[in-house]
Design an enzyme around this catalytic site. Structure first.
Site: not given
Lengths: 309, 309
Positions: B217, B219, B248-249
């Site tokens: 990731s 962001g 993120g999850d």
């Protein structure tokens, strides 16, 4: 037994963090949970002094169950909290271990229904029958009428039970008009009640409004007492630094203890002030440093005058 | 079913306050409680996408019971959390409604005993038999060996179940060496694992260390994917402002969803990124704005190349 009423009970959570910085993430190093709300603090201090105490008010939900579980583990305290469908509020005190300062987060708490309020009134009337004194403590939860304390004061007086009222704002204003035996405001609460920032003027005004006796907390300056028997000033034997949370509740407990032991006013004031100071040294409200209390109770200076008979 | 593992579950509490000022008292205007810990967030998002999910890990005490009560109310999620004698930690997110910033307070959490860890391993092995994929998510509680995820990865591979690992630090380093099918680090976690702050260099290094596929990731810059089938970059269709907690999850949930539907990588990445963005618009982790997700999933730009067969 001494009856304490806590309508707005709480589960008091204390978090210790090393440096509180807004908008960052903190690892809590230590978590402490205690039954909270002023009347439950008073009950725990009274029990530690050896009194039999019954604690009533409201409790509900998961947090209410934790409060009741912890309360029943305190020797000398009988749990007579009335169940509600709402959930007892939490308060979170974040102690910054670098500065010693505390940041407080208080949940709004449950709404009490009219049926729950009526159930409480019935329990309260039943408990008054075996009470030697009653303390009405703290704020009112949503749903409880603002004149609630006035009614509870009148019921105690009708039952011949000495009644102490420790609250603030409009509930205090209305409660005082119902003529409680004792109120224990701090200087801010007293100024809000009377409009006067001069404690001596303000306690006189509070008596005219209906309070039989007023013990005003002047913070680090000690206590100012105006009673039908006379007036006194109690001065701390030393200056303290620490967490004053719960100091006022320990003052209330000391006054109730002295009342039920029928001590003269100066001894009641010494007990109340020493307990309040010993609470500043303890981890939290409802607790006190016993060694400090026993040392200070004989060293509080009480000056004043007894009224002519 | 998809199996999610959350060894360090939490009860996530969100407080809204108007202006957080250290060393003062705040009235919390709004309280929100949700099952927390990365794997439980992943489970809730997967269930909302229509997957059958089983959530395992640990739960204990009063807070563990609240987590389990809330989890069983989520349609599609089966609670297979293993009981422990300790109490599940709370996390408190204090949202300042004036600035939108969040201050986080995380309790230390319980210590898991060796017997509890062994009980979990038995439950995990049993659940693998009917799992189509497994996600190992988040930090390790005290008492769980630092190489725990490596063992769980190996057990999943031995059972022929694709395994995703989403953790950080030493548990990630050891887990990667056990050759998981997929890891989903953010740039900081990737830099900590590989020592490289260049994402392209770092994902290659992570593959050499054992991860079969890496979805990093970046962001607000989107996702970077390095897999045996090719490499891709997924770019958000728009810039968002909001609370990135749980984004993120949701990426993890999107990847698992695409995996079990056997979608090609570009579609998995679109799903993952759109879900992650739709979570920024939601009140908290484990939730997403469905309208935004459905709008964005077709608008994510995925560029890259398929490896030569």
């Amino acid at each position: 037994m001494i009856l304490t009423v806590t309508l707005n009970t709480a589960l008091d959570i204390t978090y210790r963090v090393s440096g509180l910085r807004p908008h960052t993430t903190h690892r809590v190093t230590d978590v402490l949970e205690r039954p909270g709300g002023k009347g439950l603090n008073v009950a725990r201090v009274l029990a530690a002094l050896g009194h039999e105490v019954t604690a009533t008010g409201f409790a509900g939900g998961v947090t209410g169950k934790v409060v009741q579980d912890q309360l029943t583990r305190v020797p000398g305290v009988v749990d007579a909290l009335v169940p509600i469908s709402g959930t007892t509020r939490r308060t979170v005190a974040v102690v910054d271990t670098r500065t010693g300062d505390t940041t407080q987060l208080n949940e709004p708490g449950p709404v009490v229904t009219p049926a729950e309020w009526n159930a409480f009134l019935e329990v309260y009337d039943g408990l008054l029958a075996s009470a030697s004194a009653v303390a009405l403590c703290g704020s009112l939860p949503q749903g409880v009428p603002v004149g609630a304390y006035a009614g509870l004061v009148r019921a105690a007086r009708a039952a011949g039970v000495p009644v102490l009222l420790d609250t603030s704002g409009e509930p205090l204003r209305r409660g005082v008009a119902a003529r409680p035996d004792l109120i224990t405001p701090n200087v801010d609460e007293l100024a809000e009640l009377t409009g006067s920032h001069d404690p001596l003027t303000a306690v006189r005004d509070a008596r005219r409004r209906g309070a039989r006796s007023i013990i005003a907390s002047l913070g680090p300056e000690g206590l100012l007492a105006l009673t039908p028997e006379g007036r006194w000033r109690a001065t701390p034997p030393t200056r303290l630094h620490g967490n004053p949370t719960g100091a006022g509740d320990s003052t209330t407990a000391g006054l109730l203890s002295g009342l039920t032991h029928q001590l003269p006013w100066p001894e009641r004031l010494s007990r109340a002030l020493a307990l309040s100071m010993a609470t500043v040294l303890a981890p939290g409200a409802g607790e006190f440093d016993r060694g400090a209390y026993e040392e200070w109770v004989g060293r509080v200076v009480v000056r004043g005058e007894v009224n002519a008979a």
